[in-house]
Motif scaffolding. Structure first.
Motif, mmCIF file in Angstrom:
data_model
loop_
_atom_site.group_PDB
_atom_site.id
_atom_site.type_symbol
_atom_site.label_atom_id
_atom_site.label_comp_id
_atom_site.label_asym_id
_atom_site.label_seq_id
_atom_site.Cartn_x
_atom_site.Cartn_y
_atom_site.Cartn_z
ATOM 1 N N ALA A 47 -11.640 -18.470 -13.055
ATOM 2 C CA ALA A 47 -11.178 -17.146 -12.620
ATOM 3 C C ALA A 47 -11.765 -16.796 -11.252
ATOM 4 N N LEU A 48 -13.041 -17.087 -11.047
ATOM 5 C CA LEU A 48 -13.665 -16.817 -9.750
ATOM 6 C C LEU A 48 -13.031 -17.657 -8.644
ATOM 7 N N LEU A 49 -12.719 -18.902 -8.960
ATOM 8 C CA LEU A 49 -12.059 -19.773 -7.981
ATOM 9 C C LEU A 49 -10.680 -19.227 -7.615
ATOM 10 N N ALA A 50 -9.917 -18.761 -8.619
ATOM 11 C CA ALA A 50 -8.593 -18.193 -8.360
ATOM 12 C C ALA A 50 -8.694 -16.928 -7.506
ATOM 13 N N CYS A 51 -9.701 -16.099 -7.759
ATOM 14 C CA CYS A 51 -9.897 -14.894 -6.937
ATOM 15 C C CYS A 51 -10.229 -15.277 -5.498
ATOM 16 N N GLY A 52 -11.029 -16.314 -5.317
ATOM 17 C CA GLY A 52 -11.361 -16.784 -3.973
ATOM 18 C C GLY A 52 -10.141 -17.297 -3.240
ATOM 19 N N ARG A 53 -9.280 -18.028 -3.954
ATOM 20 C CA ARG A 53 -8.052 -18.526 -3.328
ATOM 21 C C ARG A 53 -7.149 -17.370 -2.903
ATOM 22 N N LEU A 54 -7.032 -16.370 -3.778
ATOM 23 C CA LEU A 54 -6.200 -15.215 -3.441
ATOM 24 C C LEU A 54 -6.761 -14.481 -2.230
ATOM 25 N N ASP A 55 -8.066 -14.354 -2.179
ATOM 26 C CA ASP A 55 -8.694 -13.694 -1.037
ATOM 27 C C ASP A 55 -8.440 -14.478 0.251
ATOM 28 N N ALA A 56 -8.491 -15.798 0.161
ATOM 29 C CA ALA A 56 -8.246 -16.629 1.345
ATOM 30 C C ALA A 56 -6.804 -16.507 1.818
ATOM 31 N N ILE A 57 -5.869 -16.437 0.883
ATOM 32 C CA ILE A 57 -4.457 -16.324 1.246
ATOM 33 C C ILE A 57 -4.175 -14.983 1.925
ATOM 34 N N THR A 58 -4.820 -13.928 1.455
ATOM 35 C CA THR A 58 -4.561 -12.617 2.062
ATOM 36 C C THR A 58 -5.006 -12.570 3.515
ATOM 37 N N ALA A 59 -5.959 -13.427 3.903
ATOM 38 C CA ALA A 59 -6.385 -13.478 5.306
ATOM 39 C C ALA A 59 -5.276 -14.032 6.192
ATOM 40 N N LEU A 60 -4.344 -14.788 5.620
ATOM 41 C CA LEU A 60 -3.251 -15.368 6.395
ATOM 42 C C LEU A 60 -2.056 -14.425 6.534
ATOM 43 N N LEU A 61 -2.014 -13.380 5.722
ATOM 44 C CA LEU A 61 -0.867 -12.474 5.738
ATOM 45 C C LEU A 61 -0.971 -11.491 6.903
ATOM 46 N N PRO A 62 0.160 -11.207 7.554
ATOM 47 C CA PRO A 62 0.108 -10.239 8.654
ATOM 48 C C PRO A 62 -0.168 -8.819 8.156
ATOM 49 N N GLU A 63 0.366 -8.466 6.974
ATOM 50 C CA GLU A 63 0.148 -7.142 6.408
ATOM 51 C C GLU A 63 -0.117 -7.268 4.920
ATOM 52 N N PRO A 64 -1.384 -7.436 4.514
ATOM 53 C CA PRO A 64 -1.711 -7.615 3.100
ATOM 54 C C PRO A 64 -1.284 -6.420 2.239
ATOM 55 N N GLU A 65 -1.221 -5.227 2.828
ATOM 56 C CA GLU A 65 -0.837 -4.045 2.068
ATOM 57 C C GLU A 65 0.583 -4.178 1.526
ATOM 58 N N LEU A 66 1.488 -4.756 2.322
ATOM 59 C CA LEU A 66 2.864 -4.944 1.859
ATOM 60 C C LEU A 66 2.925 -5.959 0.722
ATOM 61 N N PHE A 67 2.119 -6.994 0.800
ATOM 62 C CA PHE A 67 2.039 -7.998 -0.260
ATOM 63 C C PHE A 67 1.586 -7.343 -1.560
ATOM 64 N N LEU A 68 0.538 -6.536 -1.486
ATOM 65 C CA LEU A 68 0.026 -5.849 -2.663
ATOM 66 C C LEU A 68 1.037 -4.833 -3.179
ATOM 67 N N TYR A 69 1.679 -4.100 -2.288
ATOM 68 C CA TYR A 69 2.654 -3.088 -2.687
ATOM 69 C C TYR A 69 3.790 -3.697 -3.507
ATOM 70 N N ALA A 70 4.236 -4.914 -3.128
ATOM 71 C CA ALA A 70 5.325 -5.566 -3.860
ATOM 72 C C ALA A 70 4.935 -5.796 -5.316
#
Length: 86
Positions: A47-70
């Motif tokens: 679970a911690l590894l999956a959270c780390g991967r998700l955190d790393a992916i959000t750094a690549l997104l231009p607008e993480p808020e839109l990703f979360l909003y979806a």
């Protein structure tokens, strides 16, 4: 591992003198602490590894808020469908 109750119910009154029951959770951290050995520890590590991967992916997104909003919007739609509301 056995723990006691996770909290208690107490009777409370509002400003309008209406009585209700409220759940008051026990203080954290729990006693005894969670046992993270064996299979449970491996699941915790995954679970911690999956959270780390998700955190790393959000750094690549231009607008993480839109990703979360979806996802928040999708959960709200599914929840409304379950309840039969709009």
């Amino acid at each position: 591992m056995q723990r006691g109750p996770t909290g208690s119910y107490v009777r409370v009154s509002s400003a309008a003198n209406e009585e209700a029951w409220a759940f008051i959770p026990s203080a954290l951290p729990p006693q005894p602490p969670p046992d993270l050995k064996g299979a449970r520890g491996r699941l915790h590590d995954q679970a911690l590894l999956a959270c780390g991967r998700l955190d790393a992916i959000t750094a690549l997104l231009p607008e993480p808020e839109l990703f979360l909003y979806a996802y928040v919007r999708r959960e709200a739609v599914v929840s409304s469908q379950i309840e039969g509301t709009r």
